[in-house]
Scaffold this motif. Structure first.
Motif: not given
Length: 383
Positions: A266-268, A287-293
């Motif tokens: 939501e913030k992105f 985006l998913l790489t960042n969330i996955s971290v």
């Protein structure tokens, strides 16, 4: 200071567990017309989570991240994860880049080579930097502090010690979001070490001295204050929760990848220059790489701590206090409310002020080339 090489290696069972949790997501029942108006759009999130489960290749992203030279260092009682990419050029300038929330060092993945080796990317080798990108304490692979009291002010001290340990007695600093606050505290606390600071966001807690003995607020400044108040009313609930009651929120986000993704996505969507379609600004795999971290490191709870600590020590200035280091500011059009130059000049030595043609809050991910060009230009006369 000892440095240990580091490679990301998420266990297979952690990936399996993530996929199992995603498949068991218990979905809300949406109502017609909600879209993004009351938070993350359910249709978008369902599509994103399907891709996270079936199409996203973490191992490929992990391998790409591991191409970055990563290390662990012990600075006092804090272990720090960081990227250290030596520059390619005649006299690279040391530069520390600091990410924010809900980002991570992943934000800088495309920016790092543009700064470290500009000649290989259409630039001048004379503009090269020795690039250091730490993970903030409690983010990604930097473990969470073991006690309260580690906020942007204290992180600046950790960064100064890290750079000295790397042999960089003088260096530049750059950041947005939380990274803008850390960069400002670096310049304020360690002026003898800082060549200059470049910001693509002005810290939200920045407060210059106001009153009868100060210049009156001009029209542009009042308009900025009004925009900030409107933003806080319409969009600022997340920061209020982060700064006051983060633990209750973090328990849910840490247990549910769907919840974690919804909170971050939501913030992105809201803060990027995407014209309503997030994929216009940031690739889904990035985006998913960042969330996955965030997910694999279980760091969402500790990533909210800087909001608590920032409230305890805001970036407020008394009469006569200034940041003496040269300051550059890049204004991206989809950024959160940004002040006019006069507001920043009340306490900063502004030497460069650039209005960017496109981009938003996550500038290093959205427009890495534009950001790199402005960083190079700002530091060029300071070398």
């Amino acid at each position: 200071m000892q440095f240990q090489p580091f490679k990301i290696a998420i266990p297979d069972d952690a990936i399996t567990d993530l996929h199992d949790r995603l498949r068991r997501t218990r979905w809300l029942q949406g109502i017609e017309g909600q879209s993004w108006s009351e938070g993350t759009d359910l249709g978008f999130l369902q599509s994103l989570l399907a891709h996270w489960t079936e199409g996203f290749d973490w191992r490929a992203q992990e391998a790409q991240l591991n191409q970055l030279p990563q290390f662990l260092a012990q600075v006092g009682e804090q272990t720090l994860h960081f990227v250290h990419q030596p520059g390619t050029g005649p006299a690279p300038l040391p530069l520390i880049l600091t990410h924010g929330w809900p980002g991570s060092f992943v934000e800088m993945q495309r920016l790092i080579p543009l700064l470290a080796d500009p000649a290989s990317h259409g630039g001048d080798a004379a503009d090269a930097f020795h690039v250091v990108v730490p993970s903030l304490p409690g983010f990604a692979f930097s473990p969470a502090p073991k006690h309260k009291g580690v906020g942007p002010y204290e992180v600046a001290g950790l960064w100064a010690a890290l750079m000295a340990g790397l042999g960089y007695e003088r260096f530049g600093a750059q950041g947005g979001d939380l990274g803008a606050g850390v960069s400002t505290w670096l310049a304020r606390r360690f002026p003898e070490q800082i060549t200059g600071i470049h910001l693509n966001y002005v810290p939200g807690s920045y407060r210059p001295p106001l009153g009868a003995d100060q210049p009156p607020i001009c029209g542009e400044e009042q308009a900025f204050l009004d925009r900030g108040a409107a933003f806080a009313d319409a969009e600022g609930a997340y920061a209020k929760i982060h700064g006051t009651k983060p633990q209750s929120l973090a328990i849910g986000l840490n247990d549910s990848p769907a919840g974690l993704a919804a909170w971050i996505v939501e913030k992105f969507q809201a803060w990027t220059d995407c014209s309503g379609d997030l994929q216009h600004a940031v690739a889904l795999d990035a985006l998913l790489t960042n969330i996955s971290v965030y997910w694999f490191t279980g760091s969402i709870g500790s990533s909210l701590r800087p909001y608590v600590e920032g409230r305890a020590r805001p970036l407020a200035f008394a009469a006569g206090e200034r940041v003496q280091a040269p300051t550059g500011v890049a204004l991206f059009p989809a950024e959160l409310p940004m002040p006019p130059r006069s507001w920043v000049e009340r306490c900063f030595n502004v030497q460069r002020w650039t209005t960017m043609p496109k981009g938003g809050h996550f500038a290093a991910m959205e427009q890495p080339l534009l950001l790199a060009e402005d960083i190079r230009a700002f530091f060029r006369p300071l070398r």
